[in-house]
Write a protein that holds these residues in place. Structure first.
Motif, PDB file in Angstrom:
ATOM      1  N   ALA A  20      -2.384   4.157   8.939  1.00 47.99           N
ATOM      2  CA  ALA A  20      -2.327   3.819   7.440  1.00 47.99           C
ATOM      3  C   ALA A  20      -0.672   4.047   7.318  1.00 47.99           C
ATOM      4  N   ALA A  21      -0.276   4.867   7.666  1.00 43.90           N
ATOM      5  CA  ALA A  21       1.258   5.038   7.438  1.00 43.90           C
ATOM      6  C   ALA A  21       2.095   3.681   7.904  1.00 43.90           C
ATOM      7  N   ALA A  22       1.518   3.320   9.092  1.00 46.04           N
ATOM      8  CA  ALA A  22       2.518   2.090   9.690  1.00 46.04           C
ATOM      9  C   ALA A  22       2.109   0.752   8.868  1.00 46.04           C
ATOM     10  N   ARG A  23       1.216   0.892   8.154  1.00 53.43           N
ATOM     11  CA  ARG A  23       0.832  -0.475   6.949  1.00 53.43           C
ATOM     12  C   ARG A  23       1.165  -0.185   5.732  1.00 53.43           C
ATOM     13  N   CYS A  24       1.835   1.105   5.558  1.00 52.72           N
ATOM     14  CA  CYS A  24       1.989   1.127   3.906  1.00 52.72           C
ATOM     15  C   CYS A  24       3.552   1.088   3.614  1.00 52.72           C
ATOM     16  N   GLU A  25       4.067   0.526   2.596  1.00 52.84           N
ATOM     17  CA  GLU A  25       5.334   0.405   2.242  1.00 52.84           C
ATOM     18  C   GLU A  25       5.907   1.866   1.753  1.00 52.84           C
ATOM     19  N   MET A  60       0.784  -1.179   0.006  1.00 56.17           N
ATOM     20  CA  MET A  60      -0.048   0.028  -0.082  1.00 56.17           C
ATOM     21  C   MET A  60       0.708   1.286  -0.007  1.00 56.17           C
ATOM     22  N   GLN A  61       0.291   2.144  -0.517  1.00 60.24           N
ATOM     23  CA  GLN A  61       0.895   3.637  -0.591  1.00 60.24           C
ATOM     24  C   GLN A  61       0.073   4.636  -0.078  1.00 60.24           C
ATOM     25  N   LEU A  62       0.371   5.643   0.665  1.00 61.18           N
ATOM     26  CA  LEU A  62      -0.382   6.486   1.527  1.00 61.18           C
ATOM     27  C   LEU A  62       0.287   8.034   0.882  1.00 61.18           C
ATOM     28  N   PHE A  63      -0.623   8.796   0.208  1.00 59.67           N
ATOM     29  CA  PHE A  63      -0.231  10.226  -0.155  1.00 59.67           C
ATOM     30  C   PHE A  63      -1.275  11.212   0.653  1.00 59.67           C
ATOM     31  N   ILE A  64      -0.628  12.051   1.486  1.00 57.44           N
ATOM     32  CA  ILE A  64      -1.273  12.796   2.695  1.00 57.44           C
ATOM     33  C   ILE A  64      -0.884  13.996   2.290  1.00 57.44           C
ATOM     34  N   GLY A  65      -1.714  14.851   2.371  1.00 55.78           N
ATOM     35  CA  GLY A  65      -1.687  16.590   2.558  1.00 55.78           C
ATOM     36  C   GLY A  65      -2.831  17.223   2.931  1.00 55.78           C
ATOM     37  N   GLY A  66      -2.854  18.457   2.843  1.00 60.08           N
ATOM     38  CA  GLY A  66      -3.790  19.192   3.001  1.00 60.08           C
ATOM     39  C   GLY A  66      -4.837  19.573   1.867  1.00 60.08           C
ATOM     40  N   THR A  67      -5.926  20.359   2.183  1.00 57.88           N
ATOM     41  CA  THR A  67      -6.863  20.456   1.351  1.00 57.88           C
ATOM     42  C   THR A  67      -6.491  21.142  -0.128  1.00 57.88           C
ATOM     43  N   CYS A  68      -6.631  20.526  -1.241  1.00 56.13           N
ATOM     44  CA  CYS A  68      -6.318  21.150  -2.443  1.00 56.13           C
ATOM     45  C   CYS A  68      -4.885  21.274  -2.733  1.00 56.13           C
ATOM     46  N   ALA A  69      -4.155  20.251  -2.214  1.00 58.99           N
ATOM     47  CA  ALA A  69      -2.600  20.326  -2.095  1.00 58.99           C
ATOM     48  C   ALA A  69      -2.170  19.641  -3.324  1.00 58.99           C
ATOM     49  N   GLY A  70      -2.952  19.073  -4.209  1.00 56.11           N
ATOM     50  CA  GLY A  70      -2.587  18.520  -5.492  1.00 56.11           C
ATOM     51  C   GLY A  70      -2.429  17.029  -5.071  1.00 56.11           C
ATOM     52  N   GLY A 108      -2.597  -9.489  -5.635  1.00 57.91           N
ATOM     53  CA  GLY A 108      -1.293  -9.053  -6.288  1.00 57.91           C
ATOM     54  C   GLY A 108      -1.486  -7.758  -6.729  1.00 57.91           C
ATOM     55  N   GLY A 109      -2.669  -6.998  -6.220  1.00 53.27           N
ATOM     56  CA  GLY A 109      -2.791  -5.755  -6.672  1.00 53.27           C
ATOM     57  C   GLY A 109      -2.040  -4.346  -6.003  1.00 53.27           C
ATOM     58  N   GLU A 110      -2.648  -3.322  -6.033  1.00 52.15           N
ATOM     59  CA  GLU A 110      -2.221  -2.276  -5.238  1.00 52.15           C
ATOM     60  C   GLU A 110      -3.168  -1.186  -4.809  1.00 52.15           C
ATOM     61  N   VAL A 111      -3.065  -0.900  -3.401  1.00 48.41           N
ATOM     62  CA  VAL A 111      -3.874  -0.007  -2.739  1.00 48.41           C
ATOM     63  C   VAL A 111      -3.266   1.232  -2.633  1.00 48.41           C
ATOM     64  N   VAL A 112      -3.918   2.389  -2.983  1.00 45.69           N
ATOM     65  CA  VAL A 112      -3.399   3.687  -2.847  1.00 45.69           C
ATOM     66  C   VAL A 112      -4.320   4.477  -1.955  1.00 45.69           C
ATOM     67  N   LEU A 113      -3.901   4.866  -0.913  1.00 48.57           N
ATOM     68  CA  LEU A 113      -4.695   5.907  -0.089  1.00 48.57           C
ATOM     69  C   LEU A 113      -4.526   7.083  -0.101  1.00 48.57           C
ATOM     70  N   VAL A 114      -5.465   7.895  -0.167  1.00 45.67           N
ATOM     71  CA  VAL A 114      -5.341   9.459  -0.187  1.00 45.67           C
ATOM     72  C   VAL A 114      -6.063  10.129   0.791  1.00 45.67           C
TER      73      VAL A 114
END
Length: 143
Positions: A123-128, A1-11, A88-94
């Protein structure tokens, strides 16, 4: 898994769309229920999950115990991680980063902010990989 984190309207969305252009999106912003993600995952190799703060907010009234709600959300993260390993898929958390800025006056909004922070930690603890997005810029936080 991957995590993308940021503020509102950050891109965050733009960056995730560029990197995972064939992903299927499961979004609380368009009314998708968290528990319905397996139907989205059935036809994809990459599943993007966004709107976690909405899924949390929807459960606040039904679950007065913060630890219980945190554990319930952790179970969802574990299920996504298991799907990824099985398929074998990938999960992306936003996820929305809510910890910067003014602390809300409302107890309910402070509770949501706290739970969202704990969810992001779980989430971060579970993400690669964990990525922070700010002003459309991307920085890797973990390996």
């Amino acid at each position: 898994m991957q995590l993308f984190i940021g503020g509102t309207c950050a891109g965050k969305r733009s960056i995730v769309r560029q990197r995972f252009d064939t992903a299927v999106w499961h979004s609380a912003y368009i009314g998708c229920a968290l528990k319905k993600w397996p139907s989205s995952a059935a036809s994809t190799r990459c599943l993007v999950m966004e709107g976690w703060e909405h899924w949390l907010a929807a459960r606040l009234a039904d679950e007065p115990d913060d630890d219980g709600l945190r554990q319930a959300m952790a179970i969802e993260l574990d299920a996504l991680h298991a799907w990824e390993a099985r398929s074998g898929g990938e999960v992306v958390l936003v996820m929305l980063e809510m910890g910067r800025g003014i602390v809300p006056l409302s107890a309910e909004k402070r509770r949501l902010r706290d739970l969202n922070g704990w969810l992001a930690q779980d989430a971060a603890a579970r993400c690669e990989r964990v990525w922070y997005v700010w002003n459309g810029l991307l920085k890797q936080l973990s390996y």
